[in-house]
Design an enzyme around this catalytic site. Sequence first.
Site, PDB file in Angstrom:
ATOM      1  N   ARG A 283      45.699  31.023  42.066  1.00  0.00           N
ATOM      2  CA  ARG A 283      45.080  30.017  41.189  1.00  0.00           C
ATOM      3  C   ARG A 283      46.158  29.145  40.545  1.00  0.00           C
ATOM      4  O   ARG A 283      45.997  27.933  40.427  1.00  0.00           O
ATOM      5  CB  ARG A 283      44.218  30.724  40.126  1.00  0.00           C
ATOM      6  CG  ARG A 283      43.394  29.770  39.264  1.00  0.00           C
ATOM      7  CD  ARG A 283      42.254  30.485  38.549  1.00  0.00           C
ATOM      8  NE  ARG A 283      41.303  31.032  39.494  1.00  0.00           N
ATOM      9  CZ  ARG A 283      41.213  32.336  39.788  1.00  0.00           C
ATOM     10  NH1 ARG A 283      41.967  33.225  39.171  1.00  0.00           N
ATOM     11  NH2 ARG A 283      40.348  32.745  40.693  1.00  0.00           N
TER      12      ARG A 283
ATOM     13  N   GLY B 285      38.351  41.143  38.474  1.00  0.00           N
ATOM     14  CA  GLY B 285      38.093  41.258  39.908  1.00  0.00           C
ATOM     15  C   GLY B 285      38.942  42.334  40.572  1.00  0.00           C
ATOM     16  O   GLY B 285      38.997  43.475  40.122  1.00  0.00           O
TER      17      GLY B 285
ATOM     18  N   LYS C 100      38.302  33.400  34.659  1.00  0.00           N
ATOM     19  CA  LYS C 100      38.887  32.262  35.370  1.00  0.00           C
ATOM     20  C   LYS C 100      39.118  31.097  34.416  1.00  0.00           C
ATOM     21  O   LYS C 100      40.153  30.443  34.450  1.00  0.00           O
ATOM     22  CB  LYS C 100      37.888  31.749  36.434  1.00  0.00           C
ATOM     23  CG  LYS C 100      38.032  32.279  37.804  1.00  0.00           C
ATOM     24  CD  LYS C 100      37.127  31.402  38.702  1.00  0.00           C
ATOM     25  CE  LYS C 100      36.902  31.994  40.040  1.00  0.00           C
ATOM     26  NZ  LYS C 100      35.980  31.168  40.857  1.00  0.00           N
TER      27      LYS C 100
ATOM     28  N   ASP D 189      36.919  28.243  44.358  1.00  0.00           N
ATOM     29  CA  ASP D 189      36.355  29.397  45.057  1.00  0.00           C
ATOM     30  C   ASP D 189      37.523  30.213  45.580  1.00  0.00           C
ATOM     31  O   ASP D 189      38.478  29.668  46.144  1.00  0.00           O
ATOM     32  CB  ASP D 189      35.419  28.987  46.195  1.00  0.00           C
ATOM     33  CG  ASP D 189      34.429  30.111  46.496  1.00  0.00           C
ATOM     34  OD1 ASP D 189      33.774  30.604  45.542  1.00  0.00           O
ATOM     35  OD2 ASP D 189      34.314  30.530  47.663  1.00  0.00           O
ATOM     36  N   THR D 190      37.442  31.511  45.355  1.00  0.00           N
ATOM     37  CA  THR D 190      38.564  32.400  45.649  1.00  0.00           C
ATOM     38  C   THR D 190      38.099  33.587  46.462  1.00  0.00           C
ATOM     39  O   THR D 190      36.998  34.104  46.247  1.00  0.00           O
ATOM     40  CB  THR D 190      39.182  32.900  44.315  1.00  0.00           C
ATOM     41  OG1 THR D 190      39.697  31.777  43.596  1.00  0.00           O
ATOM     42  CG2 THR D 190      40.303  33.893  44.552  1.00  0.00           C
TER      43      THR D 190
ATOM     44  N   ASN E 116      32.668  32.157  35.385  1.00  0.00           N
ATOM     45  CA  ASN E 116      33.554  33.302  35.211  1.00  0.00           C
ATOM     46  C   ASN E 116      34.502  33.016  34.038  1.00  0.00           C
ATOM     47  O   ASN E 116      35.401  32.182  34.149  1.00  0.00           O
ATOM     48  CB  ASN E 116      34.320  33.521  36.529  1.00  0.00           C
ATOM     49  CG  ASN E 116      35.239  34.716  36.497  1.00  0.00           C
ATOM     50  OD1 ASN E 116      35.820  35.013  35.477  1.00  0.00           O
ATOM     51  ND2 ASN E 116      35.375  35.372  37.641  1.00  0.00           N
TER      52      ASN E 116
ATOM     53  N   LYS F  43      50.920  36.509  35.629  1.00  0.00           N
ATOM     54  CA  LYS F  43      50.034  36.346  36.793  1.00  0.00           C
ATOM     55  C   LYS F  43      49.923  34.856  37.154  1.00  0.00           C
ATOM     56  O   LYS F  43      50.083  34.477  38.316  1.00  0.00           O
ATOM     57  CB  LYS F  43      48.647  36.942  36.501  1.00  0.00           C
ATOM     58  CG  LYS F  43      47.680  36.764  37.674  1.00  0.00           C
ATOM     59  CD  LYS F  43      46.256  37.233  37.393  1.00  0.00           C
ATOM     60  CE  LYS F  43      45.305  36.745  38.498  1.00  0.00           C
ATOM     61  NZ  LYS F  43      43.885  36.922  38.199  1.00  0.00           N
TER      62      LYS F  43
ATOM     63  N   THR G 296      32.700  26.745  36.448  1.00  0.00           N
ATOM     64  CA  THR G 296      32.708  28.189  36.708  1.00  0.00           C
ATOM     65  C   THR G 296      31.866  28.907  35.675  1.00  0.00           C
ATOM     66  O   THR G 296      31.772  28.469  34.531  1.00  0.00           O
ATOM     67  CB  THR G 296      34.138  28.760  36.666  1.00  0.00           C
ATOM     68  OG1 THR G 296      34.102  30.141  37.043  1.00  0.00           O
ATOM     69  CG2 THR G 296      34.764  28.666  35.281  1.00  0.00           C
TER      70      THR G 296
END
Length: 193
Positions: free
Chosen positions: A177, A149, A12, A68-69, A9, A171, A7
Amino acid sequence: MRLCFATNNVKKLGEIRALLDRSIQLVSLADIGCHEELPETQNTLEGNSQQKARYVYQNYQTNCFADDTGLEVFSLDGEPGVYSARYAGVPKDDGANMDLLLKKMKADTDRMAQFRTVITLIIDREEWQFEGIVKGRILEKGRGSQGFGYDPIFQPLGYSQSFAQMDMGKKNSISHRGIAVNKLVKHLLGFST
Ligand code: ITT
C-alpha cells in the site's frame, strides 16, 4: 485537493491517512454520506479497484480513489488473491482466512508470497491505476497483533518481523500500500509515475 478514499476498512483508512501528503485533504465514505458496502464483483484486483472507485465517483460526484489488495501465494497459484477478503466465506473473518490458508499450505516448503495493491484514482472523470507489490513469506503461525488481515502471517523479505509486529510507520515504509500510495502522491504532485 480534496479526495475521498473509497473504503469501508478503517485500518486501511488509517494507513492511507498516515501516508498522504498534507496538501491532499482526505475524506472518508462517511464524510460524503456513503454508508453502503461498495460493489466488488470483478475477478481481478484491477477490476475491483476500478469498480469501487467508479461507484463512488458516479453516485457521489466526488473525486476519489479505491484500493483493492490481495495476498498471492506462489505455491497456491496466486490464491487467495482477489478473493482474500472472503477466502473462508461470508462474513469476512481475518482469523478464519488465515487458518484456512495455513491449513492449505501445511505441506508446502515453498512459502513465498506477495501482497499486491492496485489503486484506482478518478479525478474529473479521468482514471489512473497505481500498483504496489511487496514480497515475503508465509509464517507457519501468526506473530504480532498490529495491522490487520493477513499481517500476522506475512514476513516481508529482508525482515525478521511479521507485518503485525511492526508499527504502522514501519509497515507503511515498505508495504504494497505504501508503494502504491507513493506513486499516487507523486502523480498528484505533478511528477511522472
Ligand atoms: P474495502 O474493499 O472496503 O477497501 P476490504 O477489507 O474488503 O475493504 P480488500 O478487498 O482490498 O479490502 O482486501 C482484501 C482482504 O485482504 C482484506 O479483507 C484483508 O483481509 C486483506 N488485506 C488487505 N490489505 C492488507 C494488508 O495491508 N495487510 C494484511 N491484509 C490485508
